[in-house]
Design an enzyme around this catalytic site. Structure first.
Site: not given
Length: 1027
Positions: A386, A390, A423, A426
């Protein structure tokens, strides 16, 4: 092949690189030394002849000695290379030991130095500090060339540099010393050891501890048409196919793009330089510091130096995309890059908006500072997951970030929101501890570091980063949309209930599992790590209390910032936090039972007949296949035991008592719970905060069912959903009679909340796949429709306004309406079918789609299944012409609903053999055809015939193979199909072992259910007044 000297053009053979004979080192051979010795004094003729004979003999002996030495040297060299280049299969089968040593230097360094390339982990001798990486990207022929300069520190004396490398062609290698005697170090030997995906550089002299060195490597490779490493993807724009290239390095694929120390513990800084055709743009983790245009039409972008991070967080992309941007109040530039037509249509605006809100929310209210100057969101047409977090360049597959509000359903919006929140979780990094009062206000700033800021030491604890991020998908989404109530409600059905299905299998595994070989690394990235990790974190937060949990986490964060940590580091900090509150609870002792043992317990609560108002509470390992405990007593021994925080309440028709907590540590315990009489029911695991199932004696189940029938709201929404999930799964595993779950859902016509309906529908669909090919299936479908009918007629369909727009309702009502419509149409409600056909017919005749987005998937699928081939062709045409990502996905899945075998077979072949279907959607097509009773055998046969192609394409991508195997096989439920599955696994060589083992167990359970329970199930339906 000879390697060129980095300092000049002269080729260097292995002899020149330092493996010449010792006697040649001074430039003089043996014959020269001998010649010096034979002219010492004059001799007589006779003596001269004798001397000459001796000289000839000596010369012969010298030559023979030289030949022998040379042969020995060659043999040793050949043997050395054979040792290095043995096959990967031999390497894999020849070592059952654990990965060598720890990365902190406590491992057996001498064993590592023998042949360090044979170990599955890199030796601890070296530690990278910085990478300078320069790449030239050729999009015309999909290749790239590169040069990497790695600065590293020597920790232990060694002659070996061992780096990860996979699929690269190396051209030149040089090693330099940066210390007192700088210069090129002679290389004794270098070779690739494919068994462990490493490249070995054996030096002539040792590297010394506490000194720094550099290794320079030039290389080239293909930009592959796959899904890992540095790969390419394509899309259509104005009728022309365009290409782009992007990276996906997690967990072990940075080595496909450049030689590196590709393990999470080896953090370093990176400076990336990308050179490419000027018609493209390039992105990386950091902003561009300098951009240089060349006369040849190329551009070179120099990116700023990154913070210290693991290799799998490095990223770059080369594409023709455009972007939209926004800037947070603190100056962080947030950009969303996508296909130009997607950006122009505003499909990325929603994700951009919520990303800005999330970053600003954390910074303004919780004093959390995002630590990079920019954050790019990149929407790519093809990606194995998904998204990937990074640092500074989050990559999303288009379906999980592009949203067209005109055609996207609420469920699509919710899923997209949670992926973005995951995301960003993170990405965000804390500056200091928050003083907010709400518990998750404390938690979020300290938890969102998991992954980028602090990474696990090794992959066995990957759940630490993914479990926390998955939990905070729900908490973070509640920040954005409090009325969705994600953490208190949807977490139960979407995380807890789902993962307990997997973790109740005999083929499950501990959440923290040892990783022995490279193939095991992929195995730890599964739903056990993500969803069970999230469920355990939620349970622990509730046990400790939110404030204490937050303080322990913040302390852990500050201690291990920008470094690596293991689970025991976390447990120790949380234990300290509890001790500071005067609570003597050893968190490690409690949590080791949950993380190091597979599965979870079922807690059974029974009233005692005595007058002391006590209950007996027992625990045992819950498992669907009870016979597994007999077949494998060593695995399922009696030592399976947990320390369980059991919350317990009592109630009756009008009242529920406050909850009390019982710590259950033994197999059986007796506890007093307050006054009880015959009509008092017991309820355990309040709001389902614990990771376990709860069972009761049949009398208590009867009391709970009566409570639900008369006044369900005495029991909380979360517990109503939990009761439904527990009772269906307890019955399936043989703990309860089959009629108990059927009796409990008879209360549904009175249920006004979405969550219990959602839990019920999930359980009913599980039964549906078992029963849809039985002779008495109509008994079951009629029973379901009777429970749905009154709610369906009351709620109806979404209402359209006069201008064609849809009347907006609350989230809970909208989702409940959708759930009821889906049940009605799926199980054959005639009015539901007529409405779906009417909406499809109106669309075809008017060429204007007035179908409400929230029910389009239901209407499309129902229409395709009931109407003729022309409707299938119409949907196929709309799939090709639509530019909205969410709409294309719904249309594609609708095509799998046909009852026409020819059309289903055509769709399967087109999806795999053409560019018409995106790579990541091929698996979904096969799975959805398998869910269709008319396509089940077709999908199963197609899966077996195309396995080699499918495994080659998706085998290395996390989740994809297991998703495909599970999706195609979970509907098989006959002895014949079970035997076909076992035979196929044997013929195919047993690749994807864990997924196939799980598939066999599930199909065996399906077959066993028919044998043991089908007759009893239908007998109750025939007699039931509700049937």
């Amino acid at each position: 092949m000879p390697f060129e000297n980095k300092r000049g053009n002269k080729g260097l053979s292995f002899t020149q690189m330092g493996i010449e004979d010792n006697n040649m080192r001074n430039g003089r051979g043996l014959s020269d030394q001998w010649a010096d010795s034979v002219v010492v004094r004059p001799r007589t003729t006779e003596r001269s002849i004798t001397v000459h004979k001796r000289l000839v003999l000596g010369f012969a002996i010298s030559i023979l000695t030289l030949i022998i030495v040379t042969v020995i040297a060659v043999l040793l060299s050949i043997r050395f290379e054979e040792c290095a280049g043995e096959s990967s299969s031999r390497a894999g089968n020849g070592s059952n030991a654990k990965f060598n040593g720890s990365r902190d230097g406590n491992g057996n360094h001498k064993d590592e130095e023998t042949q360090p390339w044979r170990h599955h982990r890199l030796p601890a001798s070296l530690r990278p500090r910085h990478y300078d990486l320069r790449l030239a990207v050729y999009m015309d022929n999909f290749t790239f060339s590169g040069e990497v300069n790695i600065e590293f520190e020597c920790v232990y004396t060694t002659k070996f540099i061992v780096l990860h490398m996979d699929g690269l062609e190396l051209e030149k290698v040089a090693v330099y010393s940066d210390n007192k005697k700088p210069g090129v170090m002679r290389i004794h030997r270098q070779f690739h050891y494919p068994a462990n995906q490493v490249y070995v550089i054996a030096l002539h002299r040792e590297l010394k501890p506490m000194r720094t060195y550099k290794v320079n490597i030039t290389f080239e490779a293909q930009i592959e048409n796959e899904l890992l490493g540095f790969f390419r993807s394509s899309y259509m724009l104005h009728g022309e196919r365009r290409y782009m290239a992007v990276t996906q390095f997690s967990p072990t694929h940075a080595r496909k793009a450049f030689p590196c120390f590709d393990e999470p513990v080896y953090k370093a800084t990176f400076r990336v330089i990308l050179r490419h055709d000027a018609s493209y743009l390039s992105l990386s983790n950091m902003p561009v510091e300098a951009s240089i245009s060349d006369d040849d039409g190329w551009v070179t972008n120099h990116f700023a130096r990154t913070p210290r991070m693991s290799t799998y967080y490095l990223a770059w992309a080369v594409c023709n995309f455009t972007y939209r941007e926004t800037i947070t109040d603190s100056g962080v530039v947030v950009r969303l890059y996508a296909r130009p037509n997607a950006v122009q249509s505003g499909a990325g605006d929603y994700a951009l908006h919520i990303t800005k809100r999330l970053l600003q929310f954390y910074e303004d209210y919780f004093k959390v500072k995002y630590s990079l100057p920019k954050l790019d969101l990149l929407a790519v047409p093809k990606h194995p997951y998904a998204a990937m977090e990074n640092w500074g360049l989050s990559v999303f597959v288009e379906q999980k970030i592009l949203l067209d509000p005109e055609v996207s359903s609420f469920s699509y919006q919710m899923e997209l929101t949670m992926v973005v929140v995951h995301e960003i979780c993170h990405q965000v990094k804390p500056r200091w501890r928050s003083k907010a009062t709400t518990w998750y206000h404390h938690l979020v700033p300290s938890l969102l570091w998991f992954g980028d800021l602090v990474t696990p030491v090794w992959w066995e604890d990957v759940w630490l980063k993914e479990g926390f991020a998955h939990f905070f998908e729900y908490v973070g989404t509640d920040f954005l949309f409090p009325k969705w109530n994600m953490e208190k409600q949807r977490f139960l059905t979407d995380v807890l209930h789902e993962v307990m299905l997997l973790d109740g299998l005999a083929s499950s595994h501990p959440i923290s599992q040892e990783v022995y070989e490279a193939v095991d690394i992929d195995r730890v990235f599964d739903w056990i790590a993500y969803k069970k990790g999230a469920a355990l974190i939620r349970m622990l937060a509730n046990v400790m209390g939110e404030q204490v949990f937050q303080r322990g986490l913040n302390d852990y964060l500050m201690t291990h910032m920008y470094s690596n940590a293991a689970r025991d580091d976390l447990w120790n900090k949380l234990t300290e936090a509890m001790q500071n509150e005067g609570k003597d609870i050893n968190i490690k002792e409690v949590m080791d039972h949950w993380t190091l043992q597979m599965g979870y317990p079922v807690v059974t609560i029974s009233k005692n007949d005595s007058l002391d108002h006590s209950v007996t509470v027992t625990q045992e390992h819950f498992i669907y296949d009870q016979d597994a405990k007999i077949r494998d007593p060593d695995l399922f021994n009696k030592s399976f035991q947990w320390q369980i925080p059991l919350t317990l309440a009592t109630g009756n028709s009008t009242h529920r008592s406050p909850e009390a907590i019982i710590w259950l540590s033994n197999k059986t315990e007796t506890h007093k719970v307050g006054r009880m009489d015959e009509d008092t029911w017991l309820l355990g695991n309040i709001n389902q905060t614990g990771y376990f199932r709860v069972n009761y004696d049949l009398h208590n189940w009867r009391l709970l069912i009566e409570q639900l029938m008369t006044n369900p709201e005495i029991i909380s929404v979360g517990n109503r959903a939990g009761l439904i999930d527990d009772v269906f799964n307890l019955a399936r595993a043989g703990y309860l009679p089959q009629n108990v779950p059927l009796q409990i859902i008879c209360y549904l016509p009175q249920e006004r909340e979405f969550l219990p309906w959602h839990a019920a529908s999930r359980s009913l669909y599980q039964l549906d796949k078992l029963l849809d090919r039985t002779e008495d299936y109509n008994l079951f479908s009629d029973f379901v429709l009777k429970q749905v009918a009154s709610k369906y007629h009351k709620m109806g369909w979404p209402s359209a306004l006069t201008d064609g727009s849809i009347l907006q309702t609350s989230y809970q009502i909208e989702e409940l309406q959708r759930e009821v419509i889906m049940l009605a149409c799926s199980f054959g409600n005639k009015q539901c079918h007529r409405q779906a056909v009417s909406l499809i017919s109106d669309w075809i005749s008017s060429n204007k789609n007035r179908i409400p987005p929230n029910v389009r998937d239901i209407v499309y699928c129902t229409g395709v299944s009931l109407m003729d081939e022309d409707v299938w062709e119409f949907i196929w045409m709309k799939f090709h012409s639509s530019t909205a990502i969410s709409e294309k996905k719904v249309l594609l899945e609708a095509l799998t609903c046909s009852d026409n075998g020819f059309l289903l077979n055509r769709l399967l072949n087109l999806s795999l053999s053409s560019d018409l279907v995106p790579d990541q959607d091929v698996i979904d097509v096969i799975i959805h055809v398998g869910r269709n009773p008319h396509g089940r055998q077709l999908a199963w046969r197609y899966f077996r015939e195309k396995w080699d192609v499918l495994n080659s394409r998706y085998g290395e991508a996390l989740f994809m193979n297991s998703k495909l195997i599970s999706g195609v096989t979970e509907f098989l439920n006959t002895e014949t199909e079970l035997n076909e599955l076992k035979e196929f696994i044997q013929i195919s060589g047993g690749g994807a072992g864990p997924a196939f083992a799980r598939a066999v167990e599930i199909v065996e359970a399906n077959v066993r259910w028919h044998s043991l329970h089908e007759r009893q199930f239908f007998q109750w339906l025939r007699k039931s007044p509700n049937g």
